[in-house]
Write a protein that holds these residues in place. Sequence first.
Motif, PDB file in Angstrom:
ATOM      1  N   VAL A  60       1.653   0.756 -13.280  1.00 27.48           N
ATOM      2  CA  VAL A  60       2.813   1.184 -12.323  1.00 27.48           C
ATOM      3  C   VAL A  60       4.264   1.317 -12.867  1.00 27.48           C
ATOM      4  CG1 VAL A  60       3.580   0.712 -10.153  1.00 27.48           C
ATOM      5  CG2 VAL A  60       1.239   0.732 -10.375  1.00 27.48           C
ATOM      6  N   ASP A  61       4.858   2.311 -12.571  1.00 28.78           N
ATOM      7  CA  ASP A  61       6.418   2.560 -12.942  1.00 28.78           C
ATOM      8  C   ASP A  61       7.052   1.567 -11.865  1.00 28.78           C
ATOM      9  OD1 ASP A  61       9.013   3.024 -13.279  1.00 28.78           O
ATOM     10  OD2 ASP A  61       8.586   5.239 -13.628  1.00 28.78           O
ATOM     11  N   VAL A  62       7.297   0.277 -12.108  1.00 31.53           N
ATOM     12  CA  VAL A  62       7.964  -0.432 -11.360  1.00 31.53           C
ATOM     13  C   VAL A  62       9.349  -0.108 -10.753  1.00 31.53           C
ATOM     14  CG1 VAL A  62       8.735  -3.109 -10.823  1.00 31.53           C
ATOM     15  CG2 VAL A  62       6.565  -2.351 -11.770  1.00 31.53           C
ATOM     16  N   MET A  63      10.120   0.425 -11.850  1.00 28.12           N
ATOM     17  CA  MET A  63      11.567   0.893 -11.405  1.00 28.12           C
ATOM     18  C   MET A  63      11.306   2.216 -10.403  1.00 28.12           C
ATOM     19  SD  MET A  63      13.385  -1.061 -13.093  1.00 28.12           S
ATOM     20  CE  MET A  63      15.232  -0.089 -12.710  1.00 28.12           C
ATOM     21  N   ALA A  64      10.307   3.105 -10.573  1.00 28.25           N
ATOM     22  CA  ALA A  64      10.148   3.978  -9.634  1.00 28.25           C
ATOM     23  C   ALA A  64       9.892   3.546  -8.147  1.00 28.25           C
ATOM     24  CB  ALA A  64       8.873   4.985 -10.262  1.00 28.25           C
ATOM     25  N   VAL A  65       9.092   2.519  -8.222  1.00 28.31           N
ATOM     26  CA  VAL A  65       8.794   1.575  -7.008  1.00 28.31           C
ATOM     27  C   VAL A  65      10.152   1.136  -6.073  1.00 28.31           C
ATOM     28  CG1 VAL A  65       7.223  -0.021  -5.932  1.00 28.31           C
ATOM     29  CG2 VAL A  65       6.364   1.229  -7.499  1.00 28.31           C
ATOM     30  N   GLU A  66      10.650   0.609  -7.181  1.00 27.21           N
ATOM     31  CA  GLU A  66      12.065   0.055  -6.600  1.00 27.21           C
ATOM     32  C   GLU A  66      13.032   1.149  -5.942  1.00 27.21           C
ATOM     33  OE1 GLU A  66      15.743  -3.010  -8.012  1.00 27.21           O
ATOM     34  OE2 GLU A  66      13.708  -2.658  -9.240  1.00 27.21           O
ATOM     35  N   THR A  67      12.832   2.264  -6.655  1.00 30.66           N
ATOM     36  CA  THR A  67      13.989   3.365  -6.371  1.00 30.66           C
ATOM     37  C   THR A  67      13.327   3.739  -4.865  1.00 30.66           C
ATOM     38  OG1 THR A  67      14.731   3.949  -8.392  1.00 30.66           O
ATOM     39  CG2 THR A  67      14.778   5.398  -6.933  1.00 30.66           C
ATOM     40  N   ALA A  68      12.218   3.954  -4.925  1.00 32.54           N
ATOM     41  CA  ALA A  68      11.431   4.573  -3.495  1.00 32.54           C
ATOM     42  C   ALA A  68      11.690   3.626  -2.355  1.00 32.54           C
ATOM     43  CB  ALA A  68      10.050   4.643  -3.795  1.00 32.54           C
ATOM     44  N   ASN A  96       1.053  -1.486  -0.038  1.00 33.49           N
ATOM     45  CA  ASN A  96      -0.098   0.049   0.209  1.00 33.49           C
ATOM     46  C   ASN A  96       1.018   1.090  -0.181  1.00 33.49           C
ATOM     47  OD1 ASN A  96      -2.699  -0.757  -0.015  1.00 33.49           O
ATOM     48  ND2 ASN A  96      -2.747  -1.180   2.036  1.00 33.49           N
ATOM     49  N   TYR A  97       1.636   1.284   0.889  1.00 32.66           N
ATOM     50  CA  TYR A  97       2.683   2.512   1.097  1.00 32.66           C
ATOM     51  C   TYR A  97       3.484   2.843  -0.337  1.00 32.66           C
ATOM     52  CZ  TYR A  97       6.013   5.911   2.655  1.00 32.66           C
ATOM     53  OH  TYR A  97       6.733   7.039   3.062  1.00 32.66           O
ATOM     54  N   PHE A  98       4.175   1.894  -0.908  1.00 32.26           N
ATOM     55  CA  PHE A  98       4.891   2.310  -2.009  1.00 32.26           C
ATOM     56  C   PHE A  98       4.104   2.311  -3.326  1.00 32.26           C
ATOM     57  CE2 PHE A  98       8.154   0.298   0.896  1.00 32.26           C
ATOM     58  CZ  PHE A  98       8.866   1.356   0.607  1.00 32.26           C
ATOM     59  N   LEU A  99       2.727   1.785  -3.148  1.00 32.82           N
ATOM     60  CA  LEU A  99       1.733   2.103  -4.339  1.00 32.82           C
ATOM     61  C   LEU A  99       0.887   3.480  -4.221  1.00 32.82           C
ATOM     62  CD1 LEU A  99       0.276  -1.286  -5.102  1.00 32.82           C
ATOM     63  CD2 LEU A  99       1.769  -0.098  -6.749  1.00 32.82           C
ATOM     64  N   THR A 100       0.690   3.893  -2.887  1.00 34.44           N
ATOM     65  CA  THR A 100      -0.252   4.950  -2.715  1.00 34.44           C
ATOM     66  C   THR A 100       0.170   6.106  -1.931  1.00 34.44           C
ATOM     67  OG1 THR A 100      -1.231   4.188  -0.637  1.00 34.44           O
ATOM     68  CG2 THR A 100      -2.297   3.076  -3.095  1.00 34.44           C
ATOM     69  N   GLY A 101       1.313   5.781  -1.199  1.00 31.62           N
ATOM     70  CA  GLY A 101       1.988   6.778  -0.224  1.00 31.62           C
ATOM     71  C   GLY A 101       1.353   6.643   1.041  1.00 31.62           C
ATOM     72  N   GLN A 102       0.609   5.864   1.221  1.00 27.56           N
ATOM     73  CA  GLN A 102      -0.277   5.550   2.645  1.00 27.56           C
ATOM     74  C   GLN A 102      -0.102   4.013   3.037  1.00 27.56           C
ATOM     75  OE1 GLN A 102      -1.349   7.839   4.515  1.00 27.56           O
ATOM     76  NE2 GLN A 102      -0.699   9.434   2.948  1.00 27.56           N
ATOM     77  N   ALA A 103       0.323   3.641   4.161  1.00 28.64           N
ATOM     78  CA  ALA A 103       0.075   2.468   4.431  1.00 28.64           C
ATOM     79  C   ALA A 103      -1.183   1.681   4.746  1.00 28.64           C
ATOM     80  CB  ALA A 103       0.786   2.052   5.961  1.00 28.64           C
ATOM     81  N   TRP A 104      -2.224   2.653   5.049  1.00 29.45           N
ATOM     82  CA  TRP A 104      -3.673   2.390   5.137  1.00 29.45           C
ATOM     83  C   TRP A 104      -4.454   3.194   4.467  1.00 29.45           C
ATOM     84  CZ3 TRP A 104      -3.644  -2.235   7.469  1.00 29.45           C
ATOM     85  CH2 TRP A 104      -2.320  -2.418   8.432  1.00 29.45           C
ATOM     86  N   PRO A 105      -4.562   3.078   3.160  1.00 28.02           N
ATOM     87  CA  PRO A 105      -5.168   4.211   2.332  1.00 28.02           C
ATOM     88  C   PRO A 105      -6.737   4.148   2.265  1.00 28.02           C
ATOM     89  CG  PRO A 105      -4.286   2.628   0.813  1.00 28.02           C
ATOM     90  CD  PRO A 105      -3.871   2.234   2.119  1.00 28.02           C
ATOM     91  N   LEU A 151       4.808  -7.120  -5.798  1.00 27.25           N
ATOM     92  CA  LEU A 151       4.129  -6.122  -6.896  1.00 27.25           C
ATOM     93  C   LEU A 151       3.849  -6.833  -8.096  1.00 27.25           C
ATOM     94  CD1 LEU A 151       2.631  -3.622  -7.359  1.00 27.25           C
ATOM     95  CD2 LEU A 151       5.075  -2.437  -8.033  1.00 27.25           C
ATOM     96  N   ASP A 152       4.626  -7.696  -8.432  1.00 28.23           N
ATOM     97  CA  ASP A 152       4.490  -8.106  -9.756  1.00 28.23           C
ATOM     98  C   ASP A 152       3.718  -9.492  -9.385  1.00 28.23           C
ATOM     99  OD1 ASP A 152       6.540  -6.687 -10.891  1.00 28.23           O
ATOM    100  OD2 ASP A 152       8.267  -8.351 -10.822  1.00 28.23           O
ATOM    101  N   LEU A 203      -5.367   3.657  -6.399  1.00 33.04           N
ATOM    102  CA  LEU A 203      -5.268   2.263  -6.373  1.00 33.04           C
ATOM    103  C   LEU A 203      -5.483   1.928  -4.795  1.00 33.04           C
ATOM    104  CD1 LEU A 203      -1.912   1.873  -8.091  1.00 33.04           C
ATOM    105  CD2 LEU A 203      -4.148   0.402  -8.427  1.00 33.04           C
ATOM    106  N   TRP A 204      -6.157   2.876  -3.827  1.00 35.48           N
ATOM    107  CA  TRP A 204      -6.443   2.609  -2.567  1.00 35.48           C
ATOM    108  C   TRP A 204      -7.226   1.292  -2.346  1.00 35.48           C
ATOM    109  CZ3 TRP A 204     -10.977   1.837  -0.082  1.00 35.48           C
ATOM    110  CH2 TRP A 204     -12.118   2.023  -0.893  1.00 35.48           C
ATOM    111  N   PRO A 205      -7.992   0.612  -3.202  1.00 32.62           N
ATOM    112  CA  PRO A 205      -8.720  -0.579  -2.776  1.00 32.62           C
ATOM    113  C   PRO A 205      -8.127  -1.756  -3.375  1.00 32.62           C
ATOM    114  CG  PRO A 205      -9.807   0.280  -4.606  1.00 32.62           C
ATOM    115  CD  PRO A 205      -8.891   1.272  -4.393  1.00 32.62           C
ATOM    116  N   VAL A 206      -6.787  -1.948  -3.907  1.00 28.50           N
ATOM    117  CA  VAL A 206      -6.217  -2.856  -4.520  1.00 28.50           C
ATOM    118  C   VAL A 206      -5.943  -3.955  -3.530  1.00 28.50           C
ATOM    119  CG1 VAL A 206      -3.702  -2.135  -4.363  1.00 28.50           C
ATOM    120  CG2 VAL A 206      -4.710  -3.567  -6.370  1.00 28.50           C
TER     121      VAL A 206
END
Length: 161
Positions: free
Chosen positions: A97-105, A43-52, A139-140, A59-62
Motif C-alpha cells: 500500500v502506498d501510504v503517502m497516497a493514502v495520507e494524501t487522500a 476500509n474507505y481509504f484502502l478500498t474506496g468503500q466503507a463497507w467493501p 494503517l501502520d 483488500l476487502w476482507p482485511v
Amino acid sequence: MAQATWLQAVSGEEIHALRQDPISINRLDKPVHYRTHYFAALNYFLTGQAWPGPEDHELWPVISGAESIACSTLENGAFSVVSPDQATELAALLATVDVMAVETAIRQADFEELVDEHEIYELELITPDEGPEIIVAELDRLTAFYAETADAELGVAMYIT
C-alpha cells in the motif's frame, strides 16, 4: 464513542473450533491482536468503500473478514475470520500500500461528506487536520498486525463491538 473492531491472530485449528462453538469468541484473548475505532475509515481509504465486499477490492476482507460466522452473544450477531493463507496474502498486499497516497487522500477528503454519504461516523471524532496522522497510524498498526500474523502462519478472527 465509535464502535471498536477487534482482530486477533488465531491458528487454523482455532478458527475450526470457533466455527464449531461460535460463543467461544467471547473467551478469545490472544497475545497478537489489533483494535481500532476506525473500521469504516480504514476500509474507505484502502478500498474506496466503507463497507467493501469481494467485488470492490482485493483488500476487502482485511478488517471485515472473509467468512462470517453467526454468534448469538455478540451485539452484531456475527464475527468474521480469515484463514492463515488469506492472512498471508493480505499481509503481502498491505505491505504494498502506498501510504503517502493514502495520507494524501485523507488530506483531500471532505469529512462531512464521508460521514453523510458513506456513513463513516468515526470521522466525527477527529478533525480533518488530525485525520491523516491518526488514520495513517492506524494503517501502520494494521499492517504490522498482519505482518506478525503472517510470520506466525496464523489467521484472524475479528468482530465489532
